[in-house]
Design a protein around this motif. Structure first.
Motif, PDB file in Angstrom:
ATOM      1  N   GLU A 104       0.835  -1.203   0.000  1.00  0.00           N
ATOM      2  CA  GLU A 104       0.000   0.000   0.000  1.00  0.00           C
ATOM      3  C   GLU A 104       0.872   1.256   0.000  1.00  0.00           C
ATOM      4  O   GLU A 104       0.614   2.212  -0.728  1.00  0.00           O
ATOM      5  CB  GLU A 104      -0.946  -0.001   1.204  1.00  0.00           C
TER       6      GLU A 104
ATOM      7  N   ALA B 197       2.428   1.638  -3.515  1.00  0.00           N
ATOM      8  CA  ALA B 197       1.450   2.175  -4.465  1.00  0.00           C
ATOM      9  C   ALA B 197       1.230   3.667  -4.238  1.00  0.00           C
ATOM     10  O   ALA B 197       1.186   4.449  -5.196  1.00  0.00           O
ATOM     11  CB  ALA B 197       0.129   1.421  -4.338  1.00  0.00           C
ATOM     12  N   ARG B 198       1.103   4.053  -2.982  1.00  0.00           N
ATOM     13  CA  ARG B 198       0.883   5.469  -2.656  1.00  0.00           C
ATOM     14  C   ARG B 198       2.074   6.327  -3.094  1.00  0.00           C
ATOM     15  O   ARG B 198       1.913   7.374  -3.722  1.00  0.00           O
ATOM     16  CB  ARG B 198       0.632   5.624  -1.151  1.00  0.00           C
TER      17      ARG B 198
ATOM     18  N   GLY C  24       2.366   6.467  -6.929  1.00  0.00           N
ATOM     19  CA  GLY C  24       1.271   7.300  -7.430  1.00  0.00           C
ATOM     20  C   GLY C  24       1.518   8.776  -7.174  1.00  0.00           C
ATOM     21  O   GLY C  24       1.197   9.621  -8.013  1.00  0.00           O
TER      22      GLY C  24
ATOM     23  N   LEU D  88      -6.585  -0.040  -7.265  1.00  0.00           N
ATOM     24  CA  LEU D  88      -5.863   1.193  -7.581  1.00  0.00           C
ATOM     25  C   LEU D  88      -6.461   1.845  -8.819  1.00  0.00           C
ATOM     26  O   LEU D  88      -6.689   1.183  -9.826  1.00  0.00           O
ATOM     27  CB  LEU D  88      -4.382   0.889  -7.803  1.00  0.00           C
TER      28      LEU D  88
ATOM     29  N   THR E  33     -10.264  -4.963 -11.048  1.00  0.00           N
ATOM     30  CA  THR E  33      -8.877  -4.541 -11.278  1.00  0.00           C
ATOM     31  C   THR E  33      -8.521  -4.572 -12.764  1.00  0.00           C
ATOM     32  O   THR E  33      -7.820  -3.681 -13.256  1.00  0.00           O
ATOM     33  CB  THR E  33      -7.917  -5.451 -10.481  1.00  0.00           C
TER      34      THR E  33
ATOM     35  N   HIS F 148      -8.244  -1.565 -15.286  1.00  0.00           N
ATOM     36  CA  HIS F 148      -7.295  -0.502 -14.968  1.00  0.00           C
ATOM     37  C   HIS F 148      -5.869  -0.826 -15.411  1.00  0.00           C
ATOM     38  O   HIS F 148      -4.994   0.037 -15.320  1.00  0.00           O
ATOM     39  CB  HIS F 148      -7.320  -0.211 -13.454  1.00  0.00           C
TER      40      HIS F 148
END
Length: 170
Positions: free
Chosen positions: A21, A24-25, A28, A57, A91, A94
């Motif tokens: 997580e 990904a954050r 991003g 995501l 998912t 995306h």
């Protein structure tokens, strides 16, 4: 282009989910095209199993609960396999255009040919880099699936591995 990691036996529950997580954050926040899903565990207090939810995501839909309450004393698997398959279906749309795909884990469902397994293959077939967690119990099945595409990376080295993949794309 398939990075995988495992956690030390002493790692607290959910540590791998938090690693993905955060990855990904952070990616991003750099404006990098990342797709996939991460698992979030919701603490329900002492002596109670957490609720598990899947965050897709790039999706505006709320997280999808993938655990089921089995009641006190139950010893069976709490994973709601139908909800997991729904998370996979949410998912998939995306993935096109993403430079990196994050998959929560290669678990029992993936080892049995279900869950995110086909999505992992699709992403690799499309030339996308994939990052995922592999529990110790599933390593043999994962390595049989991934073969020479698999590259074990220490959790602390995942950000650098991912940034190298983005740098390699023209």
């Amino acid at each position: 282009m398939l990075a995988w990691f495992t956690m030390d036996a002493e790692a607290p529950p959910g540590a791998a989910d938090r690693v993905l997580e955060r990855l990904a954050r952070d990616l991003g926040a750099r404006g990098l095209p990342v797709a996939g899903a991460v698992q979030r565990n919701i603490d329900l207090g002492p002596d109670r199993p957490c609720d598990m939810e899947m965050v897709v995501l790039g999706s505006d839909l709320p997280p999808l609960r993938i655990s089921q309450s089995l009641g006190p004393g139950a010893a069976g698997c709490r994973l709601d396999t139908c909800a997991l398959e729904m998370a996979v279906a949410r998912t998939a749309p995306h993935l096109p255009g993403a430079g990196l795909v994050i998959i929560p884990k290669f678990g029992r469902q993936e080892a049995a040919g279900r869950g995110f397994r086909d999505l992992i293959g699709q992403a690799l077939g499309d030339g996308q880099a994939v990052v995922l967690y592999v529990p110790r119990q599933q390593q043999a099945a994962f390595l049989a699936f991934a073969g020479e595409l698999a590259c074990r990376v220490a959790p602390a080295d995942l950000p650098a591995w991912c940034l190298d993949r983005f740098a390699a794309v023209p």
